[in-house]
Design a protein around this motif. Structure first.
Motif, mmCIF file in Angstrom:
data_model
loop_
_atom_site.group_PDB
_atom_site.id
_atom_site.type_symbol
_atom_site.label_atom_id
_atom_site.label_comp_id
_atom_site.label_asym_id
_atom_site.label_seq_id
_atom_site.Cartn_x
_atom_site.Cartn_y
_atom_site.Cartn_z
ATOM 1 N N VAL A 212 0.841 -1.286 0.087
ATOM 2 C CA VAL A 212 -0.014 0.079 0.022
ATOM 3 C C VAL A 212 0.923 1.069 -0.071
ATOM 4 O O VAL A 212 0.659 2.381 -0.656
ATOM 5 C CB VAL A 212 -1.083 -0.069 1.294
ATOM 6 N N ALA A 213 2.020 1.205 0.711
ATOM 7 C CA ALA A 213 2.847 2.188 0.914
ATOM 8 C C ALA A 213 4.410 1.929 0.811
ATOM 9 O O ALA A 213 5.060 1.793 1.650
ATOM 10 C CB ALA A 213 2.577 3.152 2.331
ATOM 11 N N PRO A 214 4.678 1.410 -0.356
ATOM 12 C CA PRO A 214 6.004 0.548 -0.510
ATOM 13 C C PRO A 214 7.267 1.805 -0.307
ATOM 14 O O PRO A 214 8.094 1.311 0.238
ATOM 15 C CB PRO A 214 6.042 0.490 -1.792
ATOM 16 N N LEU A 215 6.933 3.079 -0.013
ATOM 17 C CA LEU A 215 8.227 3.884 -0.080
ATOM 18 C C LEU A 215 8.418 4.222 1.345
ATOM 19 O O LEU A 215 9.371 4.719 1.789
ATOM 20 C CB LEU A 215 7.667 5.441 -0.677
ATOM 21 N N LEU A 216 7.765 3.415 2.291
ATOM 22 C CA LEU A 216 7.867 3.425 3.636
ATOM 23 C C LEU A 216 8.915 2.326 3.946
ATOM 24 O O LEU A 216 9.566 2.217 4.993
ATOM 25 C CB LEU A 216 6.892 2.958 4.581
ATOM 26 N N ILE A 217 9.280 1.342 3.023
ATOM 27 C CA ILE A 217 10.530 0.663 3.062
ATOM 28 C C ILE A 217 11.927 1.357 2.373
ATOM 29 O O ILE A 217 11.843 1.807 1.270
ATOM 30 C CB ILE A 217 10.161 -0.710 2.129
ATOM 31 N N PRO A 218 12.716 1.379 3.269
ATOM 32 C CA PRO A 218 13.941 2.405 2.948
ATOM 33 C C PRO A 218 14.555 2.213 1.642
ATOM 34 O O PRO A 218 14.905 3.238 0.964
ATOM 35 C CB PRO A 218 14.957 2.231 3.860
ATOM 36 N N GLU A 219 14.891 0.774 0.982
ATOM 37 C CA GLU A 219 15.342 0.850 -0.161
ATOM 38 C C GLU A 219 14.569 0.826 -1.380
ATOM 39 O O GLU A 219 15.016 0.708 -2.343
ATOM 40 C CB GLU A 219 15.940 -0.688 0.031
ATOM 41 N N ILE A 220 13.353 0.949 -1.145
ATOM 42 C CA ILE A 220 12.275 1.113 -2.289
ATOM 43 C C ILE A 220 12.150 2.512 -2.825
ATOM 44 O O ILE A 220 12.049 3.370 -2.316
ATOM 45 C CB ILE A 220 10.853 0.455 -1.932
ATOM 46 N N THR A 221 12.120 2.462 -4.189
ATOM 47 C CA THR A 221 11.702 3.740 -4.897
ATOM 48 C C THR A 221 10.675 3.269 -5.954
ATOM 49 O O THR A 221 10.515 1.987 -6.423
ATOM 50 C CB THR A 221 12.885 4.355 -5.598
ATOM 51 N N CYS A 222 9.719 4.329 -6.455
ATOM 52 C CA CYS A 222 8.802 4.137 -7.313
ATOM 53 C C CYS A 222 8.962 5.061 -8.538
ATOM 54 O O CYS A 222 8.224 6.214 -8.449
ATOM 55 C CB CYS A 222 7.528 4.421 -6.718
ATOM 56 N N PRO A 223 9.893 4.829 -9.383
ATOM 57 C CA PRO A 223 10.090 5.568 -10.665
ATOM 58 C C PRO A 223 8.688 5.857 -11.390
ATOM 59 O O PRO A 223 8.914 6.838 -12.255
ATOM 60 C CB PRO A 223 11.336 5.053 -11.305
ATOM 61 N N LEU A 224 8.091 4.981 -11.490
ATOM 62 C CA LEU A 224 6.914 4.903 -12.120
ATOM 63 C C LEU A 224 5.522 4.590 -11.364
ATOM 64 O O LEU A 224 5.384 4.107 -10.163
ATOM 65 C CB LEU A 224 6.722 3.951 -13.373
ATOM 66 N N PRO A 225 4.391 5.262 -11.644
ATOM 67 C CA PRO A 225 3.400 4.920 -10.458
ATOM 68 C C PRO A 225 2.834 3.712 -10.409
ATOM 69 O O PRO A 225 2.454 3.409 -9.286
ATOM 70 C CB PRO A 225 2.112 5.864 -11.512
ATOM 71 N N ASN A 226 3.091 2.782 -11.407
ATOM 72 C CA ASN A 226 2.637 1.495 -11.167
ATOM 73 C C ASN A 226 3.777 0.609 -11.018
ATOM 74 O O ASN A 226 3.697 -0.676 -10.809
ATOM 75 C CB ASN A 226 2.096 0.774 -12.532
ATOM 76 N N ILE A 227 5.066 1.074 -10.910
ATOM 77 C CA ILE A 227 6.178 0.074 -10.508
ATOM 78 C C ILE A 227 7.249 0.760 -9.449
ATOM 79 O O ILE A 227 7.496 1.830 -9.730
ATOM 80 C CB ILE A 227 7.024 0.196 -12.077
ATOM 81 N N CYS A 228 7.469 -0.133 -8.607
ATOM 82 C CA CYS A 228 8.191 0.228 -7.550
ATOM 83 C C CYS A 228 9.460 -0.928 -7.587
ATOM 84 O O CYS A 228 9.011 -1.883 -7.905
ATOM 85 C CB CYS A 228 7.390 0.088 -6.308
ATOM 86 N N THR A 229 10.677 -0.491 -7.078
ATOM 87 C CA THR A 229 11.594 -1.331 -6.981
ATOM 88 C C THR A 229 12.688 -1.057 -6.100
ATOM 89 O O THR A 229 12.834 0.168 -5.468
ATOM 90 C CB THR A 229 12.295 -1.662 -8.493
ATOM 91 N N ASP A 230 13.591 -2.124 -5.753
ATOM 92 C CA ASP A 230 14.721 -1.913 -4.958
ATOM 93 C C ASP A 230 15.950 -1.521 -5.448
ATOM 94 O O ASP A 230 16.943 -1.194 -5.215
ATOM 95 C CB ASP A 230 15.129 -2.899 -3.876
ATOM 96 N N SER A 231 15.945 -1.483 -6.890
ATOM 97 C CA SER A 231 17.011 -1.624 -8.047
ATOM 98 C C SER A 231 16.644 -0.838 -9.147
ATOM 99 O O SER A 231 15.980 -1.222 -10.082
ATOM 100 C CB SER A 231 17.549 -2.687 -8.484
ATOM 101 N N VAL A 232 16.833 0.599 -9.218
ATOM 102 C CA VAL A 232 16.301 1.468 -10.475
ATOM 103 C C VAL A 232 17.214 0.943 -11.701
ATOM 104 O O VAL A 232 16.606 0.980 -12.833
ATOM 105 C CB VAL A 232 16.514 2.908 -10.169
ATOM 106 N N ALA A 233 18.268 0.346 -11.390
ATOM 107 C CA ALA A 233 19.021 -0.139 -12.405
ATOM 108 C C ALA A 233 18.443 -1.255 -13.423
ATOM 109 O O ALA A 233 18.547 -1.449 -14.428
ATOM 110 C CB ALA A 233 20.249 -0.525 -12.066
ATOM 111 N N GLN A 234 17.529 -1.970 -12.614
ATOM 112 C CA GLN A 234 16.530 -3.135 -13.245
ATOM 113 C C GLN A 234 15.182 -2.465 -13.658
ATOM 114 O O GLN A 234 14.300 -3.154 -13.864
ATOM 115 C CB GLN A 234 16.487 -4.112 -12.184
ATOM 116 N N LEU A 235 15.035 -1.254 -13.704
ATOM 117 C CA LEU A 235 13.694 -0.727 -13.971
ATOM 118 C C LEU A 235 13.166 -1.098 -15.691
ATOM 119 O O LEU A 235 12.247 -1.447 -15.650
ATOM 120 C CB LEU A 235 13.632 0.929 -14.082
ATOM 121 N N SER A 236 14.179 -1.104 -16.539
ATOM 122 C CA SER A 236 13.850 -1.595 -17.845
ATOM 123 C C SER A 236 13.431 -3.125 -18.008
ATOM 124 O O SER A 236 12.036 -3.344 -18.568
ATOM 125 C CB SER A 236 14.708 -0.996 -19.044
ATOM 126 N N ASN A 237 13.928 -3.491 -17.203
ATOM 127 C CA ASN A 237 13.691 -5.154 -17.029
ATOM 128 C C ASN A 237 12.149 -5.526 -16.455
ATOM 129 O O ASN A 237 11.346 -6.095 -16.711
ATOM 130 C CB ASN A 237 14.578 -6.014 -16.302
#
Length: 192
Positions: free
Chosen positions: A31-56
């Motif tokens: 619900v609120a993934p940004l509360l997890i320190p390593e998580i970012t949400c570069p897109l509204p529908n995709i969050c990740t702990d590695s922006v380097a893997q965003l295209s994958n």
């Protein structure tokens, strides 16, 4: 004085309950993934702990989404998916040994071993089930319908699955084949 105390206790409960739920029911952290320190949400529908893997992650999301939407119809809302590249990330959402998990119609979490289109399609089918049938119905419907649908329609290449999953897939496929022109969701609402 007693009324003020009740109001104060109620206010504290209302303010702290969401944090307590997110702390103890880890999958709800989607619900609120940004509360997890390593998580970012570069897109509204995709969050990740590695922006380097965003295209994958984007490619996987698109493939899984297309498979699920083709199989069970268009989504009402855009599902949010948290893609974890580390076991620590997956554990922060309580995945344990699972490759991926849908949290009703709230969102999905994908563990490192779940970065395959069929896993994502499987969980997106669960998301769509929750959108259409409701979260309670998905939790109470027969496993052969809920899990069998997801295994059958996700393009899961594993044949045979271990018990009881292969049995559920087979039972769903028999039921699905007998629907004829009947809408899958209308038919699913009638299953108990």
């Amino acid at each position: 004085m007693k009324l003020k105390r009740i109001i104060l206790i109620s206010a504290i409960t209302v303010l702290t309950l969401p944090a307590a739920v997110l702390a103890f029911v880890k999958p709800l952290r989607v619900v609120a993934p940004l509360l997890i320190p390593e998580i970012t949400c570069p897109l509204p529908n995709i969050c990740t702990d590695s922006v380097a893997q965003l295209s994958n992650a984007q490619q996987l999301y698109n493939e899984g989404y297309a498979t699920a939407a083709t199989a069970v119809g268009p989504f009402r809302s855009v599902p949010r998916v948290v893609f974890c590249t580390t076991d620590a990330c997956a554990e922060s959402f309580g995945l344990g040994q699972r490759a991926a998990a849908a949290v009703g119609n709230v969102g999905l979490i994908v563990a490192p071993r779940g970065w395959k289109a069929f896993y994502l399609a499987h969980e997106l089918i669960h998301y769509r089930q929750a959108e259409t049938l409701g979260n309670l119905a998905v939790a109470t419907q027969p496993k052969w319908l809920v899990e069998g649908m997801a295994y059958s329609l996700s393009g899961d290449p594993r044949h045979p699955l271990g018990p009881p999953f292969e049995q559920w897939r087979s039972q769903f496929e028999t039921w699905h084949a007998g629907l004829g022109a009947q809408d899958i969701w209308d038919a699913a609402r009638g299953v108990h």
